[in-house]
Every structure is written in C-alpha cells, then in structure tokens.
Design an enzyme around this catalytic site. Structure first.
Site, short mmCIF file in Angstrom:
data_model
loop_
_atom_site.label_atom_id
_atom_site.label_comp_id
_atom_site.label_asym_id
_atom_site.label_seq_id
_atom_site.Cartn_x
_atom_site.Cartn_y
_atom_site.Cartn_z
N ASP A 101 0.82 -1.21 0.00
CA ASP A 101 0.00 0.00 0.00
C ASP A 101 0.85 1.26 0.00
OD1 ASP A 101 0.89 -0.41 2.64
OD2 ASP A 101 -1.11 -0.29 3.54
N ASP A 104 6.74 4.00 3.37
CA ASP A 104 6.85 5.04 4.39
C ASP A 104 8.34 5.11 4.77
OD1 ASP A 104 5.57 6.94 6.18
OD2 ASP A 104 5.86 5.48 7.77
N THR A 105 8.74 4.48 5.85
CA THR A 105 10.17 4.48 6.18
C THR A 105 10.96 3.60 5.21
OG1 THR A 105 9.98 2.59 7.65
CG2 THR A 105 9.69 4.78 8.64
N GLY A 106 10.27 2.61 4.63
CA GLY A 106 10.96 1.67 3.74
C GLY A 106 11.46 0.44 4.47
N LYS A 132 5.77 8.09 0.55
CA LYS A 132 5.94 9.27 1.41
C LYS A 132 7.42 9.54 1.57
CE LYS A 132 2.69 8.71 5.04
NZ LYS A 132 2.46 8.51 6.49
N ARG A 166 -10.15 0.97 6.53
CA ARG A 166 -9.62 0.37 5.30
C ARG A 166 -10.66 0.40 4.18
NH1 ARG A 166 -4.84 -2.21 6.78
NH2 ARG A 166 -4.82 -3.23 8.81
P1 IMP Z 1 7.34 1.35 6.51
O1 IMP Z 1 8.06 0.12 6.93
O2 IMP Z 1 7.57 2.47 7.48
O3 IMP Z 1 7.61 1.77 5.09
O4 IMP Z 1 5.83 1.03 6.73
C1 IMP Z 1 4.96 0.66 5.78
C2 IMP Z 1 3.69 0.27 6.47
O5 IMP Z 1 3.29 1.24 7.46
C3 IMP Z 1 2.57 0.23 5.48
O6 IMP Z 1 2.38 -1.05 4.99
C4 IMP Z 1 1.38 0.70 6.28
O7 IMP Z 1 0.74 -0.41 6.87
C5 IMP Z 1 1.94 1.54 7.38
N1 IMP Z 1 1.78 2.98 7.11
C6 IMP Z 1 2.74 3.88 6.83
N2 IMP Z 1 2.25 5.10 6.63
C7 IMP Z 1 0.92 4.98 6.78
C8 IMP Z 1 -0.18 5.90 6.66
O8 IMP Z 1 -0.04 7.10 6.38
N3 IMP Z 1 -1.41 5.38 6.90
C9 IMP Z 1 -1.63 4.09 7.19
N4 IMP Z 1 -0.65 3.19 7.29
C10 IMP Z 1 0.61 3.63 7.09
MG MG Z 2 0.52 -2.25 5.86
#
Ligand code: IMP
Ligand code: MG
Length: 179
Positions: A101, A104-106, A132, A166
């Site tokens: 989806d 974000d941080t990756g 993001k 969702r």
């Molecule tokens: P990452 O490991 O930080 O890239 O996190 C990715 C996961 O964080 C995604 O699969 C989402 O489930 C959750 N996430 C990150 N940003 C958002 C947001 O703005 N809304 C809802 N879920 C988010």
């Molecule tokens: Mg997720």
C-alpha cells in the site's frame, strides 16, 4: 490519540486511472509470462484486487499473501519487522511482484524484499500505491509507483488507523479528533 476521516487526498477516479496506468506497464513488462503478485496484508488488499483485475488475462497472474508485524495502534513506525504469515507458494524461479500500500520508512519493504530474494525468484519487482519520501529511512527501489504524497497520515483504500477505515473508497487524511 484517536483519528477521524479528514479531507480526501486521492479520489476514486484518480485511484482508478493511476491503477490502470500501472497495470498497463505491468502488462507490457510481463505479457505472456507468469507473475506471482504478493500482497502485503492487510493494507495492500484493496490495491491488489484492483490491480490484478486491470492487468487482465495477458499476464498469467497468481496471487499470494504475506503479513508482517505492523504499527499496531500507533501511527509511527517501530522499525520492528517480523513475519506473521508466510507465503503459501514456492516462489523459486518465479517472477514475483511485491504489492504494498505505502512506502513510508521503507523498513518493511526493505525487509520483505530481502526475504523474497533469499528464495531465488527469477525476477523481483515492487509496486506501491503511495510513497511518502519525507519519511524514508531506507531507500528501496520501486518499479511501479502510484502517488507521491506529503508527510501526512492517510487512511482508506486499504490503509488503516488501528485497524479501521480500510474500507473507505478514497485515500483520506487522518486528522486527530480532540474529544
Ligand atoms: P514502513 O516500513 O515504514 O515503510 O511502513 C509501511 C507500512 O506502514 C505500510 O504497509 C502501512 O501499513 C503503514 N503505514 C505507513 N504510513 C501509513 C499511513 O499514512 N497510513 C496508514 N498506514 C501507514
Ligand atoms: Mg501495511
């Protein structure tokens, strides 16, 4: 902190036309081939469902799912990633597309990508609906990307806050509710 539905960031129409574009790229890249689409539960379910229907019959699509630990009730990434549900198929020698989806941080996609690579797929690509960039901690190369969004917490179209929202048909900004 509780959140409520704020303004729409990406409308149904924008989502639909972008997903059609991504599907067209995927069709071009994998026409006549097999492709295992790996949806990352639960957030990618809505995007994946639309994406595979837009890809259509020109690609031999299979679907599988993976679940990793999530944010829980927090909107900030813990950085802790582990598998909660593994694939039910062997991806050795297969073309694999991870469908997520949001980048974000990756950290999640970085981890999942590594995990998939250890299983020796014949190719591996990533599709994300949202990106993001302001929050990246780990750079992950993404082959198919929908929308670049600002540093806001978003809900809808599969994305949740504490398991809720969702089902919203659009991507909306989550705003803190004071009461
Ligand atoms: P990452 O490991 O930080 O890239 O996190 C990715 C996961 O964080 C995604 O699969 C989402 O489930 C959750 N996430 C990150 N940003 C958002 C947001 O703005 N809304 C809802 N879920 C988010
Ligand atoms: Mg997720």
């Amino acid at each position: 902190m509780e959140y409520k539905i704020g303004r729409t960031l990406i409308s149904k129409e924008e989502l639909h036309s972008k997903i059609s574009e991504i599907a067209a790229q995927i069709r071009r890249d994998y026409a006549g081939k097999e492709l295992v689409c790996v949806g990352v539960l639960k957030g990618a379910v809505v995007f994946l469902a639309d994406l595979i229907r837009e890809i259509g019959p020109d690609v031999n699509v299979q679907v599988d799912f993976l679940a990793i630990s999530s944010y829980g009730a927090s909107t900030k990434s813990s950085g802790v990633v582990r598998i909660q549900k593994d694939l039910s198929t062997d991806i050795h020698g297969k073309n694999v597309l991870i469908v997520e989806d949001i980048l974000d941080t990756g950290l999640s996609l970085g981890y999942i990508r590594q995990l998939m690579l250890e299983r020796s797929p014949s190719s591996l690509a990533i599709a994300v609906l949202l990106d993001k960039p302001a929050r990246h901690k780990q750079e992950v190369e993404v082959q198919y990307k929908g929308f670049t969004i600002p540093d806001e917490f978003v809900i809808g179209f599969g994305l949740d806050y504490a398991g809720h929202f969702r089902q919203l048909p659009e991507v909306c900004i989550a705003v803190p509710s004071e009461e």
